[in-house]
Design an enzyme around this catalytic site. Structure first.
Site, PDB file in Angstrom:
ATOM      1  N   ASP A  85       0.857  -1.185   0.000  1.00  0.00           N
ATOM      2  CA  ASP A  85       0.000   0.000   0.000  1.00  0.00           C
ATOM      3  C   ASP A  85       0.891   1.231   0.000  1.00  0.00           C
ATOM      4  O   ASP A  85       1.732   1.395   0.881  1.00  0.00           O
ATOM      5  CB  ASP A  85      -0.902  -0.033   1.252  1.00  0.00           C
ATOM      6  CG  ASP A  85      -2.004   1.020   1.203  1.00  0.00           C
ATOM      7  OD1 ASP A  85      -1.799   2.083   0.594  1.00  0.00           O
ATOM      8  OD2 ASP A  85      -3.071   0.767   1.801  1.00  0.00           O
ATOM      9  N   ASP A  96      -3.372   7.185  -3.588  1.00  0.00           N
ATOM     10  CA  ASP A  96      -3.318   6.152  -2.547  1.00  0.00           C
ATOM     11  C   ASP A  96      -3.823   4.862  -3.203  1.00  0.00           C
ATOM     12  O   ASP A  96      -4.932   4.841  -3.743  1.00  0.00           O
ATOM     13  CB  ASP A  96      -4.227   6.586  -1.388  1.00  0.00           C
ATOM     14  CG  ASP A  96      -4.221   5.613  -0.219  1.00  0.00           C
ATOM     15  OD1 ASP A  96      -3.470   4.627  -0.253  1.00  0.00           O
ATOM     16  OD2 ASP A  96      -5.001   5.859   0.740  1.00  0.00           O
ATOM     17  N   HIS A 156     -11.839   6.543   1.945  1.00  0.00           N
ATOM     18  CA  HIS A 156     -11.812   7.912   2.479  1.00  0.00           C
ATOM     19  C   HIS A 156     -11.671   8.943   1.382  1.00  0.00           C
ATOM     20  O   HIS A 156     -11.081   8.679   0.338  1.00  0.00           O
ATOM     21  CB  HIS A 156     -10.640   8.052   3.458  1.00  0.00           C
ATOM     22  CG  HIS A 156      -9.342   7.504   2.916  1.00  0.00           C
ATOM     23  ND1 HIS A 156      -8.410   8.309   2.323  1.00  0.00           N
ATOM     24  CD2 HIS A 156      -8.850   6.233   2.837  1.00  0.00           C
ATOM     25  CE1 HIS A 156      -7.379   7.554   1.924  1.00  0.00           C
ATOM     26  NE2 HIS A 156      -7.632   6.282   2.214  1.00  0.00           N
ATOM     27  N   HIS A 164      -6.809  11.681   4.687  1.00  0.00           N
ATOM     28  CA  HIS A 164      -8.077  11.197   5.234  1.00  0.00           C
ATOM     29  C   HIS A 164      -8.936  12.420   5.549  1.00  0.00           C
ATOM     30  O   HIS A 164      -8.898  12.958   6.646  1.00  0.00           O
ATOM     31  CB  HIS A 164      -7.845  10.325   6.475  1.00  0.00           C
ATOM     32  CG  HIS A 164      -7.298   8.979   6.121  1.00  0.00           C
ATOM     33  ND1 HIS A 164      -8.012   7.817   6.248  1.00  0.00           N
ATOM     34  CD2 HIS A 164      -6.108   8.606   5.595  1.00  0.00           C
ATOM     35  CE1 HIS A 164      -7.280   6.792   5.819  1.00  0.00           C
ATOM     36  NE2 HIS A 164      -6.121   7.246   5.438  1.00  0.00           N
ATOM     37  N   GLU A 189     -11.260   1.123  -0.684  1.00  0.00           N
ATOM     38  CA  GLU A 189     -10.392   0.013  -0.284  1.00  0.00           C
ATOM     39  C   GLU A 189     -11.134  -1.038   0.537  1.00  0.00           C
ATOM     40  O   GLU A 189     -11.112  -1.009   1.756  1.00  0.00           O
ATOM     41  CB  GLU A 189      -9.158   0.519   0.474  1.00  0.00           C
ATOM     42  CG  GLU A 189      -9.422   1.579   1.519  1.00  0.00           C
ATOM     43  CD  GLU A 189      -8.116   2.115   2.127  1.00  0.00           C
ATOM     44  OE1 GLU A 189      -7.174   1.323   2.332  1.00  0.00           O
ATOM     45  OE2 GLU A 189      -8.056   3.322   2.406  1.00  0.00           O
ATOM     46  N   GLU A 285      -6.948  -1.408  -3.506  1.00  0.00           N
ATOM     47  CA  GLU A 285      -7.359  -0.006  -3.328  1.00  0.00           C
ATOM     48  C   GLU A 285      -7.030   0.807  -4.568  1.00  0.00           C
ATOM     49  O   GLU A 285      -5.950   0.655  -5.146  1.00  0.00           O
ATOM     50  CB  GLU A 285      -6.615   0.599  -2.125  1.00  0.00           C
ATOM     51  CG  GLU A 285      -6.901   2.085  -1.909  1.00  0.00           C
ATOM     52  CD  GLU A 285      -6.162   2.663  -0.688  1.00  0.00           C
ATOM     53  OE1 GLU A 285      -5.111   2.116  -0.315  1.00  0.00           O
ATOM     54  OE2 GLU A 285      -6.659   3.668  -0.139  1.00  0.00           O
TER      55      GLU A 285
HETATM   56 MN    MN Z   1      -3.690   2.941   1.038  1.00  0.00          MN
HETATM   57 MN    MN Z   2      -6.353   4.584   1.769  1.00  0.00          MN
END
Ligand code: MN
Ligand code: MN
Length: 301
Positions: A85, A96, A156, A164, A189, A285
């Site tokens: 990640d 992300d 998010h 976030h 995710e 994700e």
């Molecule tokens: Mn992530």
């Molecule tokens: Mn994330």
């Protein structure tokens, strides 16, 4: 777009997708977790971007927030299920993303459940759709595979320098009625575990990742120096002990500095998260941008 630029998001997304494809090849038995994280972050920097947060390499029952410390000797174990990640900052954009690699070939169900839940969520998101509809789609898809979603980890909203940004996308319906708007950027995710799993994660006592939290008084001179460095280099974005070690070179000083800043609530800690019953977790994700008639998964490639 919350202070991000669409052209930059598209470009940052393409770069993220490319790095993700290469990173997948790093998840092999015996590979040092330290080397995997450093390779991902070095590639990001070589491409003229910055890591948005320390690369996470979370194995088996670990869901997230495992990044190696400077002297981490651990290796990818046999039959591991590995979550990579990471994200990057390029131009006026943040991404992300994550991918899961199943080295055992025994986790088809949680792998497919997470992948498909993500695909179905992407198909569902468009302006005016409440977040709860997406949660329902994710939940139903995971259930169809006979698996469990992780109830306390969520997608998010992403805003400029805010990974976030308030609105969350739960992996189970939770009456989140925020409606997607054109230009919104979100990370979706779905975290999935087996039907034997607890279906939620617990914080472990292992911490490597931190971010600035509140202004406060720091007494030790060396901790103040560290704080100045953090403010200058990471601002509000997460960082880790391994990154600070490159600058400060002393584990002892780092530990006392981090301890003091945590105690003063100047820093916030992100403990390593593990499935509460120790069952394996899969997580795919993507970062998406909401458009007039749907959304673009910019990190998918
Ligand atoms: Mn992530
Ligand atoms: Mn994330």
């Amino acid at each position: 777009m919350d202070n991000m630029r669409l052209e930059d998001l598209i470009e940052a997304g393409k770069l993220t997708a490319r790095i993700k494809k290469d990173a997948e090849k790093l998840a092999i038995v015996g590979e040092r977790i330290f080397d995997i994280a450093e390779t991902i972050e070095m590639t990001i920097e070589k491409e003229g971007a910055m890591p948005a947060f320390p690369a996470n390499v979370s194995v088996n029952e670990l869901a997230a927030h495992y990044t190696p410390c400077n002297d981490d000797l651990s290796e990818i174990p046999e039959d591991a299920i590995v979550k990579l990640d990471f994200g990057l900052i390029k131009g006026q954009a943040i991404t992300d993303t994550s991918i899961t690699v199943d080295l055992s070939g025994k986790h088809d169900n949680i792998m497919s459940a997470s992948k498909e839940a993500l695909e179905n969520a992407i198909k569902t998101i468009k302006p005016g759709i409440p977040v709860d509809d997406v949660s329902k789609v994710i939940f139903e898809t995971i259930k169809k595979h006979g698996c469990k979603p992780i109830s306390n980890l969520m997608g998010h909203k992403i805003e400029w320098m805010n990974l976030h940004a308030g609105v969350e996308v739960p992996n189970i319906p939770a009456h989140e009625m925020y409606e997607f708007q054109v230009g919104d950027v979100f990370a979706i995710e779905p975290f999935v575990t087996t039907k034997e799993g607890a279906g939620y994660i617990k914080e472990t006592d292992h911490v490597e990742i931190y971010s600035l939290f509140l202004p406060g008084n720091i007494r030790l001179r060396q901790s103040r120096k560290m704080l100045e460095y953090i403010i200058e280099h990471y601002k509000t974005m997460p960082f880790c002990e391994r990154w600070l070690f490159k600058e400060f070179k002393s584990k002892l000083m780092l530990n006392s500095g981090l301890k003091e800043m945590l105690k003063a609530r100047v820093l916030m800690a992100y403990p390593v998260l593990a499935e509460a019953k120790g069952e394996p977790i899969a997580q795919f994700e993507e970062t998406i941008v909401v458009t007039e008639d749907g959304c673009i998964p910019i990190t998918k490639g």
